[in-house]
Design an enzyme around this catalytic site. Structure first.
Site, PDB file in Angstrom:
ATOM      1  CB  THR A  27      -0.920   0.013   1.250  1.00 27.65           C
ATOM      2  OG1 THR A  27      -0.104  -0.300   2.390  1.00 27.65           O
ATOM      3  CG2 THR A  27      -2.038  -0.995   1.120  1.00 27.65           C
ATOM      4  CB  CYS A 163      16.153   6.078  -3.769  1.00 20.86           C
ATOM      5  SG  CYS A 163      15.908   6.987  -2.244  1.00 20.86           S
ATOM      6  CG  HIS A 257      16.542  11.066  -5.062  1.00 21.74           C
ATOM      7  ND1 HIS A 257      15.356  11.704  -4.810  1.00 21.74           N
ATOM      8  CD2 HIS A 257      16.600  10.038  -4.164  1.00 21.74           C
ATOM      9  CE1 HIS A 257      14.715  11.090  -3.826  1.00 21.74           C
ATOM     10  NE2 HIS A 257      15.449  10.077  -3.421  1.00 21.74           N
TER      11      HIS A 257
HETATM   12  P1  NAP Z   1       5.478   4.086   2.954  1.00 16.36           P
HETATM   13  O1  NAP Z   1       4.821   4.791   1.833  1.00 16.36           O
HETATM   14  O2  NAP Z   1       5.380   4.655   4.322  1.00 16.36           O
HETATM   15  O3  NAP Z   1       4.906   2.553   2.973  1.00 16.36           O
HETATM   16  C1  NAP Z   1       5.220   1.644   3.999  1.00 16.36           C
HETATM   17  C2  NAP Z   1       4.514   0.313   3.799  1.00 16.36           C
HETATM   18  O4  NAP Z   1       4.840  -0.516   4.932  1.00 16.36           O
HETATM   19  C3  NAP Z   1       2.983   0.390   3.750  1.00 16.36           C
HETATM   20  O5  NAP Z   1       2.496  -0.585   2.866  1.00 16.36           O
HETATM   21  C4  NAP Z   1       2.561   0.042   5.184  1.00 16.36           C
HETATM   22  O6  NAP Z   1       1.279  -0.552   5.262  1.00 16.36           O
HETATM   23  C5  NAP Z   1       3.626  -0.973   5.551  1.00 16.36           C
HETATM   24  N1  NAP Z   1       3.773  -1.030   7.009  1.00 16.36           N
HETATM   25  C6  NAP Z   1       4.073  -0.023   7.865  1.00 16.36           C
HETATM   26  N2  NAP Z   1       4.075  -0.473   9.138  1.00 16.36           N
HETATM   27  C7  NAP Z   1       3.763  -1.791   9.091  1.00 16.36           C
HETATM   28  C8  NAP Z   1       3.593  -2.802  10.060  1.00 16.36           C
HETATM   29  N3  NAP Z   1       3.730  -2.569  11.368  1.00 16.36           N
HETATM   30  N4  NAP Z   1       3.262  -4.047   9.651  1.00 16.36           N
HETATM   31  C9  NAP Z   1       3.105  -4.317   8.329  1.00 16.36           C
HETATM   32  N5  NAP Z   1       3.260  -3.398   7.350  1.00 16.36           N
HETATM   33  C10 NAP Z   1       3.575  -2.150   7.726  1.00 16.36           C
HETATM   34  O7  NAP Z   1       7.040   3.897   2.670  1.00 16.36           O
HETATM   35  P2  NAP Z   1       7.842   3.868   1.248  1.00 16.36           P
HETATM   36  O8  NAP Z   1       8.324   5.213   0.892  1.00 16.36           O
HETATM   37  O9  NAP Z   1       7.030   3.095   0.270  1.00 16.36           O
HETATM   38  O10 NAP Z   1       9.152   3.034   1.656  1.00 16.36           O
HETATM   39  C11 NAP Z   1       9.102   1.627   1.878  1.00 16.36           C
HETATM   40  C12 NAP Z   1      10.511   1.083   2.110  1.00 16.36           C
HETATM   41  O11 NAP Z   1      11.302   1.275   0.930  1.00 16.36           O
HETATM   42  C13 NAP Z   1      11.246   1.806   3.238  1.00 16.36           C
HETATM   43  O12 NAP Z   1      12.013   0.864   3.943  1.00 16.36           O
HETATM   44  C14 NAP Z   1      12.097   2.829   2.505  1.00 16.36           C
HETATM   45  O13 NAP Z   1      13.233   3.191   3.242  1.00 16.36           O
HETATM   46  C15 NAP Z   1      12.451   2.073   1.230  1.00 16.36           C
HETATM   47  N6  NAP Z   1      12.738   2.911   0.052  1.00 16.36           N
HETATM   48  C16 NAP Z   1      11.908   3.936  -0.320  1.00 16.36           C
HETATM   49  C17 NAP Z   1      12.203   4.678  -1.478  1.00 16.36           C
HETATM   50  C18 NAP Z   1      11.340   5.815  -1.951  1.00 16.36           C
HETATM   51  O14 NAP Z   1      11.760   6.507  -2.920  1.00 16.36           O
HETATM   52  N7  NAP Z   1      10.149   6.068  -1.371  1.00 16.36           N
HETATM   53  C19 NAP Z   1      13.298   4.344  -2.248  1.00 16.36           C
HETATM   54  C20 NAP Z   1      14.113   3.269  -1.864  1.00 16.36           C
HETATM   55  C21 NAP Z   1      13.802   2.577  -0.724  1.00 16.36           C
HETATM   56  P3  NAP Z   1      -0.054   0.296   5.662  1.00 16.36           P
HETATM   57  O15 NAP Z   1      -0.412   1.125   4.453  1.00 16.36           O
HETATM   58  O16 NAP Z   1      -1.055  -0.766   5.941  1.00 16.36           O
HETATM   59  O17 NAP Z   1       0.304   1.132   6.845  1.00 16.36           O
END
Ligand code: NAP
Length: 365
Positions: A27, A163, A257
């Site tokens: 999500t 990233c 970025h």
């Molecule tokens: P995000 O939008 O906050 O999404 C986090 C996801 O994790 C959501 O699906 C959430 O589910 C789930 N989650 C959170 N707490 C949870 C729990 N207690 N149990 C099960 N699921 C849980 O974050 P994001 O930006 O997509 O980043 C996700 C990961 O990728 C991070 O580790 C980040 O550092 C890494 N990352 C991000 C990017 C970027 O450009 N955004 C790039 C490289 C790496 P719900 O919706 O149900 O809360």
């Protein structure tokens, strides 16, 4: 009506039916990119979506606050969101989980026999986990055998870098390989999508630049490229020898970025034309193997004096190519240049898809 963004695929009849996959954190920002990119994938089929207790039990269409500029794929919308820890039918599991839960959850699925292809930072620096950019360090897959032995089964974890790190490591790989880097200074201007949807409030970022990104961002950029550009040798990772100093900024762009990079080369200054040629001609395993998500040319060189720019260049090769420009001499170090990476495609979900394609092509799934 369903409209999807698809990366160009090279159809391979041997791989039908498509391999069922699960997405953890489906999500979130990265999770939604996975769902978007999997909709048109020729080898993989989205079969299961997993998120927190807030979302589980709902349909994906209900649980995901869909934010991408293509319509939510209808097949994905009707999937029921499973809770983290549920038994999965898919062996291949992509993870876009929040790092507060990713460490334990990814270990758990790998120990149950799954192949976990992760975006999260938790396992990137583990001594038997590849931190993979298939064009740069495909030979690091050698670590998987050792990891499997530790786990006592067939499951394992493969990670993709931070990233910004992906953009930096790809942009400098041809220079490190051909000329050797001694020292590197990088300043990033990172898009707000890198912080997830609720990450930075509009009141904080509009009309502003924030010279800080939490979660150890600078440390990741200073350490991960050394593992990536290092070697897997005699059962362990040996880091590349150069040192990096990183300064990071959050800026009000949505995706992409941008980073300015200065480098001291091991052998002193090199011919700029030769460096440009090395950048343009750089290819690796994904291009050789014709992987579906592989860009034809992983690094584009932009000749215009004011490029790359996030809005104009982030979508080159569907967001999978890094763009470099403004290569010129540096009065303090030897050379300097600008690089750009699409942070949620090449920097996250697209990178993980390419990693999984490499695993499949090598018979490791
Ligand atoms: P995000 O939008 O906050 O999404 C986090 C996801 O994790 C959501 O699906 C959430 O589910 C789930 N989650 C959170 N707490 C949870 C729990 N207690 N149990 C099960 N699921 C849980 O974050 P994001 O930006 O997509 O980043 C996700 C990961 O990728 C991070 O580790 C980040 O550092 C890494 N990352 C991000 C990017 C970027 O450009 N955004 C790039 C490289 C790496 P719900 O919706 O149900 O809360």
């Amino acid at each position: 009506m369903t409209e999807t963004l698809t990366l160009p695929t090279q159809t391979d009849a041997r791989r039908t039916p498509r391999i069922p996959v699960a997405v953890l954190g489906a999500t979130g920002s990265v999770g939604q990119r996975f769902v978007q990119l999997l909709a048109g994938h020729s080898w993989f089929r989205l079969h299961e979506v997993v998120a927190s207790e807030r979302s589980s039990g709902k349909s994906y269409g209900e649980a995901a606050d869909w934010r991408l500029d293509t319509l939510l794929p209808s097949d994905a919308a009707s999937l029921e969101v499973k809770s983290l820890g549920s038994d999965l039918e898919s062996r291949l599991v992509f993870s876009g989980l929040d790092s507060s839960v990713a460490g334990e959850a990814e270990d758990d699925y790998a120990n149950r026999g799954c192949v976990v292809v992760s975006n999260s930072r938790n396992h990137r620096m583990d001594p038997d986990v590849p931190l993979l950019i298939p064009e740069v360090n495909a030979e690091h897959l050698g670590a998987i055998e050792r990891q499997r032995r530790r786990r006592g089964g067939n499951g394992y974890i493969v990670t993709n870098p931070n990233c910004s790190t992906i953009g930096l490591a790809l942009a400098i790989a041809p220079i490190e390989r051909r000329f050797g880097i001694d020292q590197l200074h990088v300043t990033t201007m990172q898009a707000i999508s890198g912080a997830g949807y609720a990450g930075v409030s509009s009141y904080a970022i509009l009309d502003n630049v924030i010279p800080y990104i939490g979660g150890g961002e600078e440390e990741k950029i200073e350490t991960e490229p050394r593992k990536i550009l290092g070697r897997w040798e005699n059962g362990r990772f040996v880091d590349a020898p150069f040192r990096i100093s990183a300064q990071v900024n959050r800026v009000p762009t949505i995706d992409g970025h941008l980073m300015t990079i200065s480098m001291k080369l091991r052998e002193g200054s090199a011919d700029l034309g030769e460096i440009r040629d090395a950048i343009r001609s750089f290819t690796g395993e994904p291009q050789r193997l014709g992987l579906p998500t592989a860009p034809k040319q992983p690094i584009h060189y932009a000749v215009e004096p004011d490029r790359p720019q996030p809005r104009l260049d982030r979508d080159r090769e569907h967001g999978m190519a890094v763009t470099v420009g403004r290569l010129r001499p540096c009065p303090l170090l030897d050379i300097r240049m600008v690089a750009l990476v699409h942070n949620t495609i090449r920097g996250a979900a697209g990178a993980a898809l390419l990693n999984a394609e490499l695993l499949e092509a090598k018979g490791m799934l």
